[in-house]
Design an enzyme around this catalytic site. Structure first.
Site, PDB file in Angstrom:
ATOM      1  N   HIS A 183      -1.184   0.916  14.051  1.00 41.93           N
ATOM      2  CA  HIS A 183      -2.345   0.340  13.506  1.00 41.93           C
ATOM      3  C   HIS A 183      -2.898   0.748  12.089  1.00 41.93           C
ATOM      4  O   HIS A 183      -2.714   1.977  11.758  1.00 41.93           O
ATOM      5  CB  HIS A 183      -3.456   0.892  14.676  1.00 41.93           C
ATOM      6  CG  HIS A 183      -4.556   0.193  14.526  1.00 41.93           C
ATOM      7  ND1 HIS A 183      -5.698   0.279  13.517  1.00 41.93           N
ATOM      8  CD2 HIS A 183      -5.256  -0.950  15.103  1.00 41.93           C
ATOM      9  CE1 HIS A 183      -6.493  -0.503  13.629  1.00 41.93           C
ATOM     10  NE2 HIS A 183      -6.257  -1.221  14.475  1.00 41.93           N
ATOM     11  N   GLU A 226      -2.511  -7.941  11.551  1.00 45.39           N
ATOM     12  CA  GLU A 226      -3.804  -7.474  11.060  1.00 45.39           C
ATOM     13  C   GLU A 226      -3.925  -7.084   9.730  1.00 45.39           C
ATOM     14  O   GLU A 226      -3.766  -5.806   9.349  1.00 45.39           O
ATOM     15  CB  GLU A 226      -4.083  -6.050  12.251  1.00 45.39           C
ATOM     16  CG  GLU A 226      -3.938  -6.195  13.568  1.00 45.39           C
ATOM     17  CD  GLU A 226      -4.881  -5.355  14.386  1.00 45.39           C
ATOM     18  OE1 GLU A 226      -5.803  -5.757  15.056  1.00 45.39           O
ATOM     19  OE2 GLU A 226      -4.663  -4.040  14.116  1.00 45.39           O
TER      20      GLU A 226
HETATM   21  P1  PGA Z   1     -11.806  -5.477  14.889  1.00 42.75           P
HETATM   22  O1  PGA Z   1     -10.589  -4.641  15.168  1.00 42.75           O
HETATM   23  O2  PGA Z   1     -11.636  -6.686  15.867  1.00 42.75           O
HETATM   24  O3  PGA Z   1     -12.904  -4.642  15.326  1.00 42.75           O
HETATM   25  O4  PGA Z   1     -11.703  -6.006  13.728  1.00 42.75           O
HETATM   26  C1  PGA Z   1      -8.915  -5.132  15.335  1.00 42.75           C
HETATM   27  C2  PGA Z   1      -8.240  -3.840  15.376  1.00 42.75           C
HETATM   28  O5  PGA Z   1      -8.329  -2.799  14.920  1.00 42.75           O
HETATM   29  O6  PGA Z   1      -7.045  -3.976  16.066  1.00 42.75           O
END
Ligand code: PGA
Length: 271
Positions: free
Chosen positions: A113, A185
């Site tokens: 992450h 992401e």
């Molecule tokens: P968010 O986070 O939906 O608050 O942008 C996504 C994540 O960190 O997986």
């Protein structure tokens, strides 16, 4: 709570039916009591019908351990850990092994992450070892990849994301695409309220799909689920989850309230 093996057998059918995943990353939120209350409320939502939607929640380790012994987690929710050790067991103070995670009934683990890459400072090599360690324990890694805004502006999306995939998946051979999930992401979209546009998501997901095929072979690379994460909320999820290249969402902030998370699950059923 349903047995561990029951949960895993659900998971292995993941991509075959065009399934959408709705994955909630709680990050460093919720005490044991709050986690239990969350699931008591979520259990009142309409469960996903059939096999179309797979729901996974990633609580913190403490809540995950406590939830294993509570009856409040609905059988239609899979659980995962937000991190995992790179070692099997031993003198590694503070670390939590894949076997310990499996012993809670959890089936998935987040690896790489952006908060662990960029805030905690985990290296690409460490993430690779965590991924191998998880696969060896039959935990399903949800490998997170994504570029910063500076990297995007410098035209380095492919270099960065492919590099993250190459290192994490080096020497990895899977028997089945359901053994791995990838989450795209973009760092600039996480927790900022600014989600990537549909075009940006489609472009990145297509690049990732092509690269996964190169790394894992066409059949397996073609069947690994690719989720989008970064400021997903009920207002934008229908449009994002409806994109052909998107197999679901990894959701932080909007997963913290059971009512919003239930809304996201309902949206995934409709797209
Ligand atoms: P968010 O986070 O939906 O608050 O942008 C996504 C994540 O960190 O997986």
């Amino acid at each position: 709570m349903k047995s561990d093996s029951g949960r895993v057998s659900h998971v292995s059918r993941q991509k075959e039916n065009n399934m959408k995943m709705v994955a909630g990353n709680w990050k460093m939120f919720k005490t044991v009591e709050e986690a239990r209350a969350y699931f008591v409320e979520l259990a009142t939502a309409t469960p996903p019908q059939g096999d179309k939607v797979r729901v996974i929640v990633f609580p913190n380790y403490i809540a995950l351990g406590a939830l294993a012994t509570t009856g409040s987690v609905p059988a239609w929710v899979l659980l995962g850990a937000q991190d995992v050790a790179a070692e099997v067991e031993g003198a590694f103070t503070g670390e939590v092994s894949p076997a310990m995670i499996r012993s809670t009934g959890a089936t998935h683990v987040l690896i790489g992450h952006s908060e662990r890459r960029h805030i905690i400072g985990e290296s690409a090599d460490l993430l690779h070892r965590k991924l191998i360690n998880s696969l060896q324990a039959s935990l399903i890694p949800v490998l997170c990849v994504g570029e910063t805004l500076e990297e995007r502006n410098a035209g380095k999306i492919e270099e960065v994301v492919f590099g993250q995939l190459d290192t994490a998946l080096s020497d990895v051979q899977l028997c089945d695409g359901a053994q791995l999930v990838v989450a795209y992401e973009p760092v600039w979209a996480i927790g900022t309220g600014v989600n990537a546009t549909n075009e940006q998501i489609e472009e990145a997901h297509h690049l990732i799909r092509q690269h996964l095929k190169q790394l894992l072979g066409t059949a397996i690379g073609g069947s690994v689920a690719i989720l989008y994460g970064g400021s997903v909320k009920p207002a934008n999820f229908a449009s994002i989850a409806g994109l052909p290249s998107v197999d679901g969402g990894l959701i932080g902030g909007a997963s913290l309230k059971p009512s919003a998370f239930a809304e996201l699950i309902a949206i995934a059923e409709q797209v």
